[in-house]
Design a protein around this motif. Structure first.
Motif, PDB file in Angstrom:
ATOM      1  N   PRO A 141       5.846  -9.307  -1.897  1.00 56.45           N
ATOM      2  CA  PRO A 141       4.443  -8.838  -2.036  1.00 56.45           C
ATOM      3  C   PRO A 141       4.090  -8.114  -3.392  1.00 56.45           C
ATOM      4  CG  PRO A 141       5.504  -7.363  -0.311  1.00 56.45           C
ATOM      5  CD  PRO A 141       6.438  -8.536  -0.906  1.00 56.45           C
ATOM      6  N   GLN A 142       3.176  -8.554  -3.901  1.00 54.24           N
ATOM      7  CA  GLN A 142       2.920  -7.611  -5.195  1.00 54.24           C
ATOM      8  C   GLN A 142       1.535  -7.095  -5.279  1.00 54.24           C
ATOM      9  OE1 GLN A 142       1.580 -10.431  -8.503  1.00 54.24           O
ATOM     10  NE2 GLN A 142       2.662 -12.108  -7.362  1.00 54.24           N
ATOM     11  N   VAL A 143       1.252  -5.996  -6.192  1.00 50.39           N
ATOM     12  CA  VAL A 143       0.053  -5.634  -6.477  1.00 50.39           C
ATOM     13  C   VAL A 143      -0.071  -5.042  -7.834  1.00 50.39           C
ATOM     14  CG1 VAL A 143      -1.674  -3.597  -6.093  1.00 50.39           C
ATOM     15  CG2 VAL A 143      -0.086  -4.328  -4.266  1.00 50.39           C
ATOM     16  N   THR A 144      -0.967  -5.644  -8.700  1.00 51.83           N
ATOM     17  CA  THR A 144      -1.092  -5.526  -9.909  1.00 51.83           C
ATOM     18  C   THR A 144      -2.137  -4.435 -10.363  1.00 51.83           C
ATOM     19  OG1 THR A 144      -2.830  -7.328 -10.254  1.00 51.83           O
ATOM     20  CG2 THR A 144      -0.533  -7.914 -10.464  1.00 51.83           C
ATOM     21  N   TYR A 145      -2.329  -4.134 -11.496  1.00 47.54           N
ATOM     22  CA  TYR A 145      -3.134  -3.185 -12.072  1.00 47.54           C
ATOM     23  C   TYR A 145      -3.198  -1.594 -11.267  1.00 47.54           C
ATOM     24  CZ  TYR A 145      -4.978  -6.869 -14.834  1.00 47.54           C
ATOM     25  OH  TYR A 145      -4.867  -7.887 -15.679  1.00 47.54           O
ATOM     26  N   VAL A 146      -2.009  -1.411 -10.949  1.00 47.75           N
ATOM     27  CA  VAL A 146      -1.788   0.105 -10.227  1.00 47.75           C
ATOM     28  C   VAL A 146      -2.099   1.360 -11.092  1.00 47.75           C
ATOM     29  CG1 VAL A 146      -0.376   1.449  -9.138  1.00 47.75           C
ATOM     30  CG2 VAL A 146      -0.079  -1.305  -8.843  1.00 47.75           C
ATOM     31  N   ALA A 147      -2.894   1.839 -10.451  1.00 45.59           N
ATOM     32  CA  ALA A 147      -3.580   3.149 -10.988  1.00 45.59           C
ATOM     33  C   ALA A 147      -3.090   4.610 -10.253  1.00 45.59           C
ATOM     34  CB  ALA A 147      -4.995   3.151 -11.476  1.00 45.59           C
ATOM     35  N   ASP A 148      -2.495   4.374  -9.172  1.00 49.16           N
ATOM     36  CA  ASP A 148      -1.992   5.417  -8.191  1.00 49.16           C
ATOM     37  C   ASP A 148      -0.999   4.622  -6.966  1.00 49.16           C
ATOM     38  OD1 ASP A 148      -2.047   8.192  -7.474  1.00 49.16           O
ATOM     39  OD2 ASP A 148      -3.109   7.441  -5.659  1.00 49.16           O
ATOM     40  N   ILE A 149      -0.162   5.670  -6.691  1.00 54.23           N
ATOM     41  CA  ILE A 149       0.633   5.031  -5.558  1.00 54.23           C
ATOM     42  C   ILE A 149       1.079   6.437  -4.724  1.00 54.23           C
ATOM     43  CG2 ILE A 149       3.040   4.144  -5.369  1.00 54.23           C
ATOM     44  CD1 ILE A 149       3.165   3.338  -8.187  1.00 54.23           C
ATOM     45  N   GLN A 150       0.949   6.137  -3.492  1.00 52.99           N
ATOM     46  CA  GLN A 150       1.276   7.114  -2.533  1.00 52.99           C
ATOM     47  C   GLN A 150       2.324   6.311  -1.628  1.00 52.99           C
ATOM     48  OE1 GLN A 150       0.630  10.499  -2.534  1.00 52.99           O
ATOM     49  NE2 GLN A 150      -0.769   9.789  -4.597  1.00 52.99           N
ATOM     50  N   VAL A 158      -1.762   1.906  -2.390  1.00 53.44           N
ATOM     51  CA  VAL A 158      -1.695   1.641  -4.043  1.00 53.44           C
ATOM     52  C   VAL A 158      -3.046   1.589  -4.190  1.00 53.44           C
ATOM     53  CG1 VAL A 158      -1.228   0.052  -5.803  1.00 53.44           C
ATOM     54  CG2 VAL A 158       0.432   0.527  -4.081  1.00 53.44           C
ATOM     55  N   LYS A 159      -3.651   2.072  -5.305  1.00 55.40           N
ATOM     56  CA  LYS A 159      -5.227   2.155  -5.883  1.00 55.40           C
ATOM     57  C   LYS A 159      -5.172   1.077  -6.928  1.00 55.40           C
ATOM     58  CE  LYS A 159      -8.770   4.926  -7.953  1.00 55.40           C
ATOM     59  NZ  LYS A 159      -9.026   6.268  -8.445  1.00 55.40           N
ATOM     60  N   ARG A 160      -5.862   0.217  -6.647  1.00 58.70           N
ATOM     61  CA  ARG A 160      -5.837  -1.092  -7.719  1.00 58.70           C
ATOM     62  C   ARG A 160      -7.088  -1.086  -8.630  1.00 58.70           C
ATOM     63  NH1 ARG A 160      -6.882  -6.779  -7.753  1.00 58.70           N
ATOM     64  NH2 ARG A 160      -5.393  -7.651  -9.235  1.00 58.70           N
ATOM     65  N   MET A 161      -6.887  -1.125  -9.762  1.00 59.97           N
ATOM     66  CA  MET A 161      -7.942  -0.881 -10.445  1.00 59.97           C
ATOM     67  C   MET A 161      -8.742  -2.359 -10.745  1.00 59.97           C
ATOM     68  SD  MET A 161      -8.543   2.236 -11.143  1.00 59.97           S
ATOM     69  CE  MET A 161      -9.871   2.139 -12.440  1.00 59.97           C
ATOM     70  N   LEU A 162     -10.064  -2.311 -10.690  1.00 60.07           N
ATOM     71  CA  LEU A 162     -10.958  -3.478 -11.104  1.00 60.07           C
ATOM     72  C   LEU A 162     -11.872  -3.270 -12.139  1.00 60.07           C
ATOM     73  CD1 LEU A 162     -11.827  -4.354  -7.304  1.00 60.07           C
ATOM     74  CD2 LEU A 162      -9.749  -5.387  -8.621  1.00 60.07           C
ATOM     75  N   GLU A 163     -12.324  -4.374 -12.575  1.00 62.59           N
ATOM     76  CA  GLU A 163     -13.389  -4.085 -13.748  1.00 62.59           C
ATOM     77  C   GLU A 163     -14.564  -3.013 -13.396  1.00 62.59           C
ATOM     78  OE1 GLU A 163     -14.683  -7.985 -15.085  1.00 62.59           O
ATOM     79  OE2 GLU A 163     -13.037  -8.479 -15.923  1.00 62.59           O
ATOM     80  N   ASP A 164     -15.161  -3.147 -12.008  1.00 62.79           N
ATOM     81  CA  ASP A 164     -16.115  -2.423 -11.793  1.00 62.79           C
ATOM     82  C   ASP A 164     -15.727  -1.433 -10.432  1.00 62.79           C
ATOM     83  OD1 ASP A 164     -15.602  -4.241  -9.657  1.00 62.79           O
ATOM     84  OD2 ASP A 164     -17.716  -4.975  -9.571  1.00 62.79           O
ATOM     85  N   GLY A 165     -14.562  -0.994 -10.463  1.00 65.71           N
ATOM     86  CA  GLY A 165     -14.177  -0.094  -9.271  1.00 65.71           C
ATOM     87  C   GLY A 165     -12.543  -0.198  -9.079  1.00 65.71           C
ATOM     88  N   THR A 178       2.657  -3.825 -10.800  1.00 64.81           N
ATOM     89  CA  THR A 178       2.491  -3.716 -11.968  1.00 64.81           C
ATOM     90  C   THR A 178       1.597  -2.581 -12.748  1.00 64.81           C
ATOM     91  OG1 THR A 178       0.534  -5.173 -12.402  1.00 64.81           O
ATOM     92  CG2 THR A 178       2.763  -6.128 -12.312  1.00 64.81           C
ATOM     93  N   CYS A 179       1.918  -1.777 -13.593  1.00 62.36           N
ATOM     94  CA  CYS A 179       1.575  -0.498 -13.572  1.00 62.36           C
ATOM     95  C   CYS A 179       0.380  -0.461 -15.033  1.00 62.36           C
ATOM     96  CB  CYS A 179       2.605   0.614 -14.051  1.00 62.36           C
ATOM     97  SG  CYS A 179       3.664   0.500 -12.584  1.00 62.36           S
ATOM     98  N   ILE A 180      -0.732   0.319 -14.987  1.00 71.35           N
ATOM     99  CA  ILE A 180      -1.503   0.545 -16.174  1.00 71.35           C
ATOM    100  C   ILE A 180      -1.127   1.986 -16.676  1.00 71.35           C
ATOM    101  CG2 ILE A 180      -3.002  -1.227 -15.396  1.00 71.35           C
ATOM    102  CD1 ILE A 180      -4.900   0.696 -14.347  1.00 71.35           C
ATOM    103  N   LYS A 181      -1.872   2.078 -17.959  1.00 77.61           N
ATOM    104  CA  LYS A 181      -1.655   3.316 -18.441  1.00 77.61           C
ATOM    105  C   LYS A 181      -2.317   4.491 -17.766  1.00 77.61           C
ATOM    106  CE  LYS A 181      -5.578   2.769 -21.785  1.00 77.61           C
ATOM    107  NZ  LYS A 181      -6.147   2.844 -23.051  1.00 77.61           N
ATOM    108  N   GLU A 182      -3.241   4.239 -17.034  1.00 73.36           N
ATOM    109  CA  GLU A 182      -4.128   5.432 -16.363  1.00 73.36           C
ATOM    110  C   GLU A 182      -3.294   5.699 -15.112  1.00 73.36           C
ATOM    111  OE1 GLU A 182      -7.068   2.764 -18.345  1.00 73.36           O
ATOM    112  OE2 GLU A 182      -5.520   2.543 -17.031  1.00 73.36           O
ATOM    113  N   LEU A 183      -2.267   5.333 -14.775  1.00 71.80           N
ATOM    114  CA  LEU A 183      -1.350   5.593 -13.676  1.00 71.80           C
ATOM    115  C   LEU A 183      -0.812   7.145 -14.081  1.00 71.80           C
ATOM    116  CD1 LEU A 183       0.032   5.368 -11.008  1.00 71.80           C
ATOM    117  CD2 LEU A 183       1.961   3.883 -12.248  1.00 71.80           C
ATOM    118  N   ASN A 184      -0.039   7.236 -14.975  1.00 72.80           N
ATOM    119  CA  ASN A 184       0.327   8.489 -15.518  1.00 72.80           C
ATOM    120  C   ASN A 184       0.764   8.582 -16.933  1.00 72.80           C
ATOM    121  OD1 ASN A 184       2.756   6.719 -16.301  1.00 72.80           O
ATOM    122  ND2 ASN A 184       3.125   6.561 -14.034  1.00 72.80           N
TER     123      ASN A 184
END
Length: 264
Positions: A141-150, A158-165, A178-184
Motif C-alpha cells: 500500500p502507498q501514500v504519496t505527498y506525505v506532509a505528516d506521519i503518526q 498520514v497527512k496527504r497534501m492536495l492542491e486545495d487542502g 513518498t515525502c514532500i519538503k513540508e514534512l520536516n
C-alpha cells in the motif's frame, strides 16, 4: 523493524548538463547533489528511528561514485547503505529503475513492520513515478505527498497534501510513503557521524546479485527495458538581468519601456 529509504543522486541545478550521444545524462561528468525531497524522506526515517529504535537503510541506483553520497547519508544517521550499480542498469527510465530498485528492496527484505520511504520526485526528471511504481511492484500500500506521519503500532496515520487542502489516510505496514519538503527539516551531518560513517555497512548490488529476482529481465532493465526515451536534455537558457526603475516617474519609465518593446 526497518525504514528503507530510496534516494537518488541528481545533477546540481547550479551546474551545466552533460549529455551522452544516446541522449542520456552523462552523470559522471556533472556536479551532483542528493535529491532534496529524498533528504526529507531520510529525515522521516530518522525520526522513526528516534521514536522506535528501528534500523535505517538507504539505497540508491547509480554509478560507483554515488558511494560518496551514501556515506554522507550514513553521516546523517542512517545505519546501512546499499549501492545498486551495474552497466546493465544504465539508461533506465522510471519503469526500468523501479524494476531494479524493487528487486533490490526485495533482496534487503521487507518485514511486517517495515516502511519504505521515497522523496516525492527527483529534480532532474520531475516525474514522481518511481516511488509509486516501486510500491506496485512490491505489492505494498502507498501514500504519496506525505506532509505528516503518526505511528501507532502497525498503523500509520498520514497527512496527504492536495492542491486545495489535505486528507488523512490510515495505512497498515508494510507500506511505502513518498515525502514532500513540508514534512520536516532535514538534519545535518554530525561530527561523530562523519567520523563513523566509514565504519558502517555498505553493500553493492550488481546485476549478478539481482538477476534471480523475477523483476530482473534483459528486456525490463536498462535502455532496452525502458519504454520511454529522452528526446533531448539541455541546460535552459538563463534569463537576462532585470531592470531597476528609480525616481518619482517609475510609471512613466515603465510605460516607455513597454511601448518601445511594442507591448502596449
Amino acid at each position: 523493524m526497518k525504514a528503507i529509504v530510496c534516494v537518488k543522486q541528481v545533477p546540481d541545478t547550479s551546474g551545466k548538463v552533460a549529455v551522452k550521444a544516446d541522449g542520456t545524462l552523462d552523470r559522471a561528468s556533472m556536479a551532483t547533489i542528493t535529491n532534496p525531497d529524498d533528504l526529507n524522506a531520510l529525515e522521516a526515517a530518522l525520526k522513526l528511528k528516534d521514536a522506535t529504535g528501528c534500523e535505517v537503510v538507504v539505497i540508491t541506483m547509480g554509478p560507483p561514485p554515488a558511494e560518496g553520497m551514501l556515506r554522507e547519508l550514513l553521516a546523517r544517521g542512517a545505519d546501512k547503505a546499499v549501492l545498486v550499480s551495474g552497466r546493465e542498469f544504465g539508461g533506465s527510465d522510471t519503469f526500468a529503475t523501479s524494476q531494479i530498485l524493487a528487486a533490490a528492496v526485495n533482496k534487503i527484505g521487507v518485514g511486517p513492520e517495515d516502511v519504505v520511504f521515497c522523496g516525492r520526485q527527483a529534480i532532474d526528471g520531475d516525474t514522481a513515478q518511481v516511488g509509486p511504481q516501486i510500491a506496485e511492484k512490491l505489492h505494498l500500500p502507498q501514500v504519496t505527498y506525505v506532509a505528516d506521519i503518526q505511528k501507532d503500532g502497525n498503523t500509520l496515520t498520514v497527512k496527504r497534501m492536495l492542491e486545495d487542502g489535505y486528507m488523512m489516510v490510515k495505512v497498515q505496514t508494510p507500506c511505502l510513503l513518498t515525502c514532500i519538503k513540508e514534512l520536516n527539516q532535514p538534519r545535518y551531518m554530525s561530527v561523530n557521524g562523519i567520523f563513523t560513517c566509514y565504519d558502517k555497512s555498505m553493500e553493492v548490488f550488481d546485476y549478478n546479485a539481482l538477476k534471480d529476482d523475477p523483476l530482473i529481465e534483459v528486456d525490463t532493465i536498462g535502455l532496452k527495458g525502458s519504454p520511454t526515451n529522452v528526446f533531448k536534455s539541455f541546460t535552459p537558457p538563463q534569463k537576462g538581468a532585470g531592470t531597476m526603475l528609480t525616481g518619482d516617474d517609475t510609471a512613466a519609465q515603465l510605460a516607455g519601456i513597454l511601448a518601445k518593446k511594442h507591448l502596449i
